[in-house]
Design an enzyme around this catalytic site. Sequence first.
Site, PDB file in Angstrom:
ATOM      1  N   LYS A  13       0.868  -1.188   0.000  1.00 40.59           N
ATOM      2  CA  LYS A  13       0.000   0.000   0.000  1.00 40.59           C
ATOM      3  C   LYS A  13       0.894   1.224   0.000  1.00 40.59           C
ATOM      4  O   LYS A  13       2.038   1.167   0.459  1.00 40.59           O
ATOM      5  CB  LYS A  13      -0.886   0.013   1.247  1.00 40.59           C
ATOM      6  CG  LYS A  13      -2.136   0.838   1.083  1.00 40.59           C
ATOM      7  CD  LYS A  13      -3.232   0.067   0.364  1.00 40.59           C
ATOM      8  CE  LYS A  13      -4.458   0.921   0.123  1.00 40.59           C
ATOM      9  NZ  LYS A  13      -5.569   0.097  -0.369  1.00 40.59           N
TER      10      LYS A  13
HETATM   11  P1  NAD Z   1     -13.026   7.647  -2.796  1.00 35.88           P
HETATM   12  O1  NAD Z   1     -12.021   8.690  -2.520  1.00 35.88           O
HETATM   13  O2  NAD Z   1     -13.498   7.474  -4.192  1.00 35.88           O
HETATM   14  O3  NAD Z   1     -14.318   7.869  -1.869  1.00 35.88           O
HETATM   15  C1  NAD Z   1     -14.247   7.981  -0.481  1.00 35.88           C
HETATM   16  C2  NAD Z   1     -15.594   8.465   0.015  1.00 35.88           C
HETATM   17  O4  NAD Z   1     -15.589   8.527   1.439  1.00 35.88           O
HETATM   18  C3  NAD Z   1     -15.962   9.866  -0.476  1.00 35.88           C
HETATM   19  O5  NAD Z   1     -17.343   9.935  -0.725  1.00 35.88           O
HETATM   20  C4  NAD Z   1     -15.596  10.740   0.723  1.00 35.88           C
HETATM   21  O6  NAD Z   1     -16.289  11.986   0.742  1.00 35.88           O
HETATM   22  C5  NAD Z   1     -16.014   9.835   1.845  1.00 35.88           C
HETATM   23  N1  NAD Z   1     -15.375  10.165   3.114  1.00 35.88           N
HETATM   24  C6  NAD Z   1     -14.101  10.540   3.343  1.00 35.88           C
HETATM   25  N2  NAD Z   1     -13.923  10.801   4.650  1.00 35.88           N
HETATM   26  C7  NAD Z   1     -15.114  10.588   5.247  1.00 35.88           C
HETATM   27  C8  NAD Z   1     -15.569  10.688   6.578  1.00 35.88           C
HETATM   28  N3  NAD Z   1     -14.749  11.074   7.553  1.00 35.88           N
HETATM   29  N4  NAD Z   1     -16.856  10.359   6.826  1.00 35.88           N
HETATM   30  C9  NAD Z   1     -17.675   9.976   5.830  1.00 35.88           C
HETATM   31  N5  NAD Z   1     -17.314   9.877   4.554  1.00 35.88           N
HETATM   32  C10 NAD Z   1     -16.042  10.175   4.273  1.00 35.88           C
HETATM   33  O7  NAD Z   1     -12.414   6.299  -2.210  1.00 35.88           O
HETATM   34  P2  NAD Z   1     -12.812   4.802  -2.564  1.00 35.88           P
HETATM   35  O8  NAD Z   1     -11.853   4.332  -3.594  1.00 35.88           O
HETATM   36  O9  NAD Z   1     -14.271   4.729  -2.814  1.00 35.88           O
HETATM   37  O10 NAD Z   1     -12.429   4.069  -1.211  1.00 35.88           O
HETATM   38  C11 NAD Z   1     -13.330   3.955  -0.113  1.00 35.88           C
HETATM   39  C12 NAD Z   1     -12.871   2.829   0.783  1.00 35.88           C
HETATM   40  O11 NAD Z   1     -12.830   1.604   0.024  1.00 35.88           O
HETATM   41  C13 NAD Z   1     -11.469   2.970   1.379  1.00 35.88           C
HETATM   42  O12 NAD Z   1     -11.432   2.375   2.651  1.00 35.88           O
HETATM   43  C14 NAD Z   1     -10.599   2.175   0.425  1.00 35.88           C
HETATM   44  O13 NAD Z   1      -9.397   1.713   1.020  1.00 35.88           O
HETATM   45  C15 NAD Z   1     -11.531   1.021   0.113  1.00 35.88           C
HETATM   46  N6  NAD Z   1     -11.224   0.313  -1.132  1.00 35.88           N
HETATM   47  C16 NAD Z   1     -11.175   0.949  -2.323  1.00 35.88           C
HETATM   48  C17 NAD Z   1     -10.901   0.211  -3.464  1.00 35.88           C
HETATM   49  C18 NAD Z   1     -10.895   0.845  -4.838  1.00 35.88           C
HETATM   50  O14 NAD Z   1     -10.754   0.092  -5.812  1.00 35.88           O
HETATM   51  N7  NAD Z   1     -11.084   2.132  -4.986  1.00 35.88           N
HETATM   52  C19 NAD Z   1     -10.641  -1.162  -3.379  1.00 35.88           C
HETATM   53  C20 NAD Z   1     -10.728  -1.772  -2.140  1.00 35.88           C
HETATM   54  C21 NAD Z   1     -11.021  -1.031  -1.018  1.00 35.88           C
END
Ligand code: NAD
Length: 418
Positions: A104
Site C-alpha cells: 500500500k
Molecule cells: P473515494 O475517494 O473514491 O471515496 C471515499 C468516500 O468517502 C468519499 O465519498 C468521501 O467523501 C467519503 N469520506 C471521506 N472521509 C469521510 C468521513 N470522515 N466520513 C464519511 N465519509 C467520508 O475512495 P474509494 O476508492 O471509494 O475508497 C473507499 C474505501 O474503500 C477505502 O477504505 C478504500 O481503502 C476502500 N477500497 C477501495 C478500493 C478501490 O478500488 N477504490 C478497493 C478496495 C477497497
Amino acid sequence: MSKSLFETAIETLDRVAKMMNLDPNILAVLKEPERELKVAIPVMMDDGHIEVFTGYRVQHSSVRGPCKGGIRYHPDVNLDEVKGLATLMTLKCAVVNLPYGGAKGGIKCDPFKMSKRELENMTRRYTVMIMPIIGSRRDIPAPDVNTNPETMGWIMDTVSMFEGRTVLEIVTGKPPDLGGSCGRFEATGRGVMLSTIQTLKKKRCDPEKTTVAIQGFGNVGSIAAKLLAEKGCKIIAVSDVTGGLYNPKGLDLNSILKYIETSENHLLKGYHKKGTETISNEELLLLDVDVLIPAALENQITGKNASKVKAKFIVEGANGPTTTKADSILEEKGAIIVPDILANSGGVVVSYFEWVQGIQCFFWDVGQVNSNLEKIMTNAFDSIWALSEKEKTNLRNAAFMIALKRVGNALRERGIFP
Ligand code: NAD
C-alpha cells in the site's frame, strides 16, 4: 483513542493464528512488513512556494507473488495506516487466490486544496521516489481514496518516460484509453454488490425487500449503491465527507449521481429533493436498515457506537471500518459482517485482470471481465461461508483462516532465505 489499522490487523492475525494453530514462525514473519519506504516529495506550488509532502510505500509480503495495493491521498495518511492496509492486501489477495502479495502507499496531503497541476507534479515526483521498489513484476500500485484513473495514468507515464517504453503493467486502474481494463472502475463496487446479494441469498432475504445505507459515496460507495439499486434493493441513505442524505422511502439515486457529476469536488453537499433529509455520518451508521455498507474510511464502527448499530448485515466496502471491539459487540447482537478482505476484493481481482491484459497486450470485453470477477468472488464467498459454518466462527475469522493457510503454505514451501 482508536487503535491504528495496523494494530487491529495484527490483533486479528494473532487471534486467528491461535484459532487455527498456525506455526508461530509463520506468524512472526507475517507480523512485520517486508519493506517500508518513507519519501519526501517537494512540489512547486502554483503560488511559487515549495511544499514538501511525506509519502510512503509499504510492501507487506511478496511471498505469493508481486506486491499489489493502492495509493491513498489524505491528510490522515501515516505509516501505521499504510502498514495496516498493506497487511490487509496480502490477505485479500490470498482470499481470492490471486498470485500477489500485499502493498500500500499514500501521501499525507489534502487533495481538495490542491490544483490539478500540483496534484500531477506531486504524483510524478512520488512515483520517481518509489520507483526503486515498485515494478511490474515487483509491486504494482492502484487507486485508493482520492486517487483515480487519471492519477494512475500519470504514474504509468512517469515510469514509461524513465524506461523508454510504454509500461502498461506497472499500475492498474488506468483510464480505458491507456490500457485500463473494462470494468475496473466499477469492480470494487460490483464486488460489494455481489457480496451483499450472496449474503442475502444465504439468509433467504429478498433484495426487493431489503433496505441499504451506505457511508462514503466515492468510487466504492456510489457504484455499490447504483448496482444494488439495479438488483431491487432500496437505498435509503448515503453520505460522504460533507454529510448524508436520507429518505426512508428510498433515495432518487439517479438524480444524486447526476448531481455529483457537476457539484463542487463531486460531493453531496447542496443536494435537495422533496422527501430527502440531511443526516450526519454518525446517524447514518445507526439507521434501522437491513444492510449497512461502510465505504469511506477505517474505524467508523467502534466500541462507542456498535451497540447502537441496527443493521443485520454489515458489508465492509472500506478497509478496516470496524474495530475489534465493535466486531465482538456486533457478533453478540447477531449481526453478520462480510469482512473487507472479501467484500471489497473486486477491485484487486479486476486489477489482476488488467495487469494480465497489459502484459499480454490482449484486452477483454466487459462481459468477460464481469463474469470472471463474479466466478472468483462467488467461489471465495462460498468457501468462506462454508468454513465459517464448519468452524462455527464468523466470516472474518474464516476469511483470515483461508488467507493465512495460503500465505503460510507458500512461505513454508519457499523456505526462509538464505
Ligand atoms: P473515494 O475517494 O473514491 O471515496 C471515499 C468516500 O468517502 C468519499 O465519498 C468521501 O467523501 C467519503 N469520506 C471521506 N472521509 C469521510 C468521513 N470522515 N466520513 C464519511 N465519509 C467520508 O475512495 P474509494 O476508492 O471509494 O475508497 C473507499 C474505501 O474503500 C477505502 O477504505 C478504500 O481503502 C476502500 N477500497 C477501495 C478500493 C478501490 O478500488 N477504490 C478497493 C478496495 C477497497
